[in-house]
Enzyme design. Structure first.
Site, short mmCIF file in Angstrom:
data_model
loop_
_atom_site.label_atom_id
_atom_site.label_comp_id
_atom_site.label_asym_id
_atom_site.label_seq_id
_atom_site.Cartn_x
_atom_site.Cartn_y
_atom_site.Cartn_z
N HIS A 107 0.88 -1.17 0.00
CA HIS A 107 0.00 0.00 0.00
C HIS A 107 0.92 1.22 0.00
CE1 HIS A 107 -2.34 -3.02 2.32
NE2 HIS A 107 -3.41 -2.47 1.78
N ASP A 110 2.37 2.00 3.33
CA ASP A 110 3.30 1.04 3.95
C ASP A 110 4.74 1.48 3.71
OD1 ASP A 110 1.07 -0.62 4.25
OD2 ASP A 110 1.54 -1.80 2.47
C1 XUL Z 1 -7.54 -6.62 3.95
C2 XUL Z 1 -6.71 -7.02 2.81
C3 XUL Z 1 -5.85 -5.95 2.24
C4 XUL Z 1 -5.74 -5.99 0.76
C5 XUL Z 1 -4.97 -4.81 0.19
O1 XUL Z 1 -8.29 -7.64 4.48
O2 XUL Z 1 -6.71 -8.15 2.40
O3 XUL Z 1 -4.61 -6.03 2.84
O4 XUL Z 1 -5.14 -7.15 0.32
O5 XUL Z 1 -5.49 -3.59 0.58
#
Ligand code: XUL
Ligand code: CO
Length: 445
Positions: A107, A110
């Site tokens: 993300h 992150d």
């Molecule tokens: C949340 C989840 C996230 C997504 C990316 O449950 O799986 O981490 O993979 O935003």
């Protein structure tokens, strides 16, 4: 943050590249089943499995849960702010090297912290992305996907693209615009949308139709912008039924596919299926993979598992061999994952706080999928289930069944037939025998 564990704070310098040693090995820092160069069918294991490390769980999380603070003290934790982001990046590529994974995912938040303004946030992101690009060039590790974190900051309290506040929608658009630019800059093979807070808690304050319309408008804008700047990676949506909201809009594969088709988005998106999200939705992992696959929309996989006794998203590392085998069966039948991969959206338990645990966890997950791949390949090669299924539906290959399949029957012809054939003989589904066959394959391999 105070962390009370007295573990020695280690870094990855003293750990060498994990090697395949075979199933007799007792070395915890070795692969028992994952041999990257072993050819299964027409590809190597590495090419089939396309493993990816998730930045947020492995480099960023520290074991904090709803009841307590972090338990994991990493070598990079002695820094803060942008220095921490840089130290994490160094450690990330060391870890990718030790585990020999070809991909990673992140993300935006992150990899670099938020600044005091969107402008500052973007500048901080750019700085890390620039360094990341150099690391990627040197290491050959690629970006499976990136995404925007639009669930952590309080501005997203009512959602992002489905927020009741237009300013939040605009902010989210700016964030995803930057995310797509980042994807292009780093050659991400996919760009993911997981609707973090895109859902609702009560209909008493929610205009569901409006929120879904807004979500579709947002996704169309994302597709348009990707086209405008020439980003050609695959766009993915990751379904999840609940958590954090009570009703997440992208509930499961079927709901998400209906949404994509309703709003004319199905040409532009595929699905990123996560095992623990499938089970939270009351489905098996393989069910969700099958639904996506039969619609031609299976894009990628978040490889993890839920705890059978806990009703939330525990994001455990995948070790259940039945699940990995049946998942690989679906993936092989799908002809692979294309630009997708097996992304370990999984975290070590809070009590597994040593650095080594990160390696043990990934080794366990990689071995579980390697074993699953091998078994699934043999099952398909020997047509263990295919022949049973073909035989089971054989009445549709001739006579009235063929007429039905070929669209030549109607209620008149079927009534005429039924009046003459009211005695019919059903056959056993043989579920237990088939499960025993599966066990045989799992144990023999
Ligand atoms: C949340 C989840 C996230 C997504 C990316 O449950 O799986 O981490 O993979 O935003
Ligand atoms: Co996920």
């Amino acid at each position: 943050m105070v962390k009370s564990n007295l573990q020695s704070i280690r870094n990855l310098d003293g750990i060498s590249k994990i090697q395949y040693e075979g199933k007799q090995s007792t070395n915890p820092l070795a692969f028992k089943h994952y041999d990257p160069n072993e050819v299964i069918g027409d590809k190597t294991m590495k090419e089939h499995l396309r493993f990816s490390i998730a930045y947020w769980h492995t480099l960023t999380a520290d074991g904090t849960d709803m009841f307590g603070t972090g338990t994991m003290q990493r070598s990079w934790d002695s820094y803060s702010g942008m220095d921490l982001a840089k130290a994490r990046l160094d450690a990330a590529f060391q870890l990718f090297d030790r585990l020999d994974v070809p991909y990673f995912s992140f993300h935006d938040r992150d990899i670099a912290p938020e600044g005091d303004s969107l402008q500052e946030t973007n500048q901080q992101l750019d700085l890390i992305v620039g360094r990341m690009k150099d690391y990627m060039k040197d290491s050959q590790v690629k970006l499976l996907w990136n995404t925007a974190n639009m669930f952590k900051h309080p501005r997203f309290v009512h959602g992002a693209a489905t927020s009741c506040h237009a300013d939040v929608f605009a902010y989210a658009a700016a964030q995803v615009k930057k995310g797509i630019e980042t994807a292009k800059e780093l050659d991400a093979e996919n760009y993911v949308f997981w609707g973090g807070r895109e859902g609702y808690d009560t209909l008493l304050n929610t205009d569901m139709k409006r929120e879904l319309d807004h979500l579709a408008t947002f996704l169309h804008m994302a597709v348009d912008y990707a086209k405008e700047i020439g980003y050609t990676g695959q766009m993915l949506i990751e379904p999840k039924p609940k958590e954090p909201t009570t009703h997440q809009y992208d509930t499961d594969a079927a709901t998400t596919i209906a949404f994509l088709k309703q709003y004319g988005l199905d040409q532009h998106f595929k699905l990123n299926i996560e095992a623990n999200h499938a089970t939270l939705a009351g489905h098996t992992f393989e069910h969700e993979l099958r639904v996506a696959s039969i619609h031609g929309l299976l894009g990628s996989v978040d490889a993890n598992q839920g705890h059978p006794l806990l009703g939330w998203d525990t994001d455990e590392f995948p070790t259940d061999l039945y699940a990995t085998t049946l998942a690989m069966y679906e993936i092989l039948k799908n002809g692979g994952l294309g630009t997708g991969g097996l992304n370990f959206d999984a975290k070590v338990r809070r009590a597994s706080f040593d650095l080594e645990d990160l390696l043990y966890a990934h080794i366990a997950g990689m071995d579980a999928f390697a074993k699953g791949l091998r078994v699934a390949h043999r099952l398909i090669e020997n047509r263990v289930f295919e022949d049973v299924i073909k035989h089971r539906y054989r009445s549709f290959s001739e006579g009235i069944g063929r007429d039905i399949s070929e669209g030549k029957a109607n209620f008149h012809t079927l009534e005429e037939y039924a009046l003459k054939h009211s005695v019919m003989r059903n056959e056993s589904g043989r579920e237990e025998q088939l499960k025993a066959r599966l066990n045989q394959y799992l144990l023999e391999d």
